[in-house]
Design a protein around this motif. Structure first.
Motif, short mmCIF file in Angstrom:
data_model
loop_
_atom_site.label_atom_id
_atom_site.label_comp_id
_atom_site.label_asym_id
_atom_site.label_seq_id
_atom_site.Cartn_x
_atom_site.Cartn_y
_atom_site.Cartn_z
N THR A 91 71.19 7.10 45.79
CA THR A 91 70.00 8.20 46.04
C THR A 91 70.60 8.83 47.15
O THR A 91 70.94 8.51 48.53
CB THR A 91 68.95 7.12 46.64
OG1 THR A 91 68.34 6.24 45.26
CG2 THR A 91 67.84 8.07 47.12
N ALA A 92 70.27 10.27 47.00
CA ALA A 92 70.65 11.29 47.85
C ALA A 92 70.22 12.67 47.25
O ALA A 92 69.91 12.85 46.12
CB ALA A 92 72.19 11.33 48.10
N VAL A 93 70.36 13.64 47.88
CA VAL A 93 70.42 14.96 47.62
C VAL A 93 71.70 15.32 47.22
O VAL A 93 72.80 15.16 48.08
CB VAL A 93 70.01 15.94 48.60
CG1 VAL A 93 70.06 17.37 47.99
CG2 VAL A 93 68.29 15.67 48.88
N TYR A 94 72.02 15.88 45.95
CA TYR A 94 73.25 16.32 45.50
C TYR A 94 73.55 17.72 45.53
O TYR A 94 72.71 18.44 45.28
CB TYR A 94 73.55 15.77 44.09
CG TYR A 94 73.76 14.11 44.03
CD1 TYR A 94 72.70 13.26 44.36
CD2 TYR A 94 75.08 13.71 43.86
CE1 TYR A 94 73.05 12.01 44.43
CE2 TYR A 94 75.25 12.29 43.72
CZ TYR A 94 74.31 11.40 44.13
OH TYR A 94 74.52 10.23 44.13
N TYR A 95 74.71 18.24 46.01
CA TYR A 95 74.96 19.72 46.14
C TYR A 95 76.14 19.92 45.48
O TYR A 95 77.12 19.15 45.34
CB TYR A 95 75.08 19.93 47.67
CG TYR A 95 73.93 19.89 48.50
CD1 TYR A 95 73.65 18.41 49.11
CD2 TYR A 95 73.07 20.60 48.94
CE1 TYR A 95 72.53 18.27 50.03
CE2 TYR A 95 71.91 20.39 49.60
CZ TYR A 95 71.83 19.21 50.29
OH TYR A 95 70.80 19.31 50.98
N CYS A 96 76.56 21.13 45.03
CA CYS A 96 77.57 21.42 44.41
C CYS A 96 78.21 22.70 45.43
O CYS A 96 77.26 23.41 45.97
CB CYS A 96 77.73 22.02 42.95
SG CYS A 96 76.83 23.37 42.68
N ALA A 97 79.47 22.76 45.63
CA ALA A 97 79.99 23.82 46.31
C ALA A 97 81.23 24.40 45.68
O ALA A 97 81.77 23.75 44.92
CB ALA A 97 80.45 23.29 47.52
N ALA A 98 81.57 25.60 46.17
CA ALA A 98 82.78 26.28 45.35
C ALA A 98 83.63 26.88 46.54
O ALA A 98 83.22 27.00 47.79
CB ALA A 98 82.30 27.50 44.73
N ARG A 99 85.04 26.83 46.08
CA ARG A 99 85.99 27.34 46.94
C ARG A 99 87.17 27.97 46.16
O ARG A 99 87.34 27.31 44.99
CB ARG A 99 86.43 26.25 48.04
CG ARG A 99 87.16 25.28 47.49
CD ARG A 99 87.72 24.27 48.51
NE ARG A 99 88.47 24.81 49.58
CZ ARG A 99 89.84 24.87 49.58
NH1 ARG A 99 90.55 24.48 48.58
NH2 ARG A 99 90.22 25.38 50.79
N PHE A 100 87.64 28.70 46.70
CA PHE A 100 89.06 29.21 46.30
C PHE A 100 90.30 28.15 46.67
O PHE A 100 89.89 27.80 47.73
CB PHE A 100 89.54 30.57 46.56
CG PHE A 100 88.97 31.75 45.83
CD1 PHE A 100 88.07 32.80 46.58
CD2 PHE A 100 88.85 31.94 44.63
CE1 PHE A 100 87.24 33.74 46.01
CE2 PHE A 100 88.44 32.97 44.28
CZ PHE A 100 87.62 33.72 44.70
N GLY A 101 91.00 27.88 45.62
CA GLY A 101 92.16 27.01 46.21
C GLY A 101 91.91 25.50 45.59
O GLY A 101 91.13 25.63 44.70
N THR A 102 92.75 24.62 46.28
CA THR A 102 92.62 23.25 45.86
C THR A 102 91.42 22.59 45.75
O THR A 102 90.55 22.82 46.90
CB THR A 102 93.79 22.66 46.84
OG1 THR A 102 94.99 23.18 46.51
CG2 THR A 102 93.84 21.11 46.09
#
Length: 123
Positions: A91-102
């Motif tokens: 149980t939690a708030v789920y976030y997606c995130a983006a980055r260049f690279g690995t």
């Protein structure tokens, strides 16, 4: 500014499944590694899973290995997190995130974040 939108959260019983989606508007996700993170009340945001821009490399935190699967469909500009055998501690708030690279589970490596989607596992 890259905008990410998560969807697919909700209330599910222990042992159930959910599939989260992370979609981008106005930008293609093909060039970005994507991470899924979660934050439970009173706890730090933690890395759950990540995937390289090609989809060829993935990683998971130990607590979700064997239960969660990250994938991406670059044609649909969407990244998914399939969550099976859910537990109350998921149980939690789920976030997606983006980055260049690995792809990485280190949250400070990510510049672009979505607003999050609530996942509640409870009977």
């Amino acid at each position: 500014q890259l905008q990410l939108v998560e969807s697919g959260g909700g209330l599910v019983q222990p042992g159930g499944s959910l599939r989260l989606s992370c979609a981008a508007s106005r930008f293609t996700l093909n060039y970005y590694a994507i991470g899924w993170f979660r934050q439970a009340p009173g706890k730090e945001r933690e890395g759950v899973s990540c995937i390289s821009n090609s989809g060829g490399s993935t990683n998971y935190t130990d607590s979700v290995k064997g239960r969660f699967t990250i994938s991406r469909d670059n044609a649909k500009n969407t990244v998914y997190l399939q969550m099976n055998s859910l537990k109350p501690e998921d149980t939690a708030v789920y976030y997606c995130a983006a980055r260049f690279g690995t792809a990485t589970l280190i949250k400070t490596s990510y510049r672009h974040w979505g607003q999050g989607t609530q996942v509640t596992v409870s009977s």
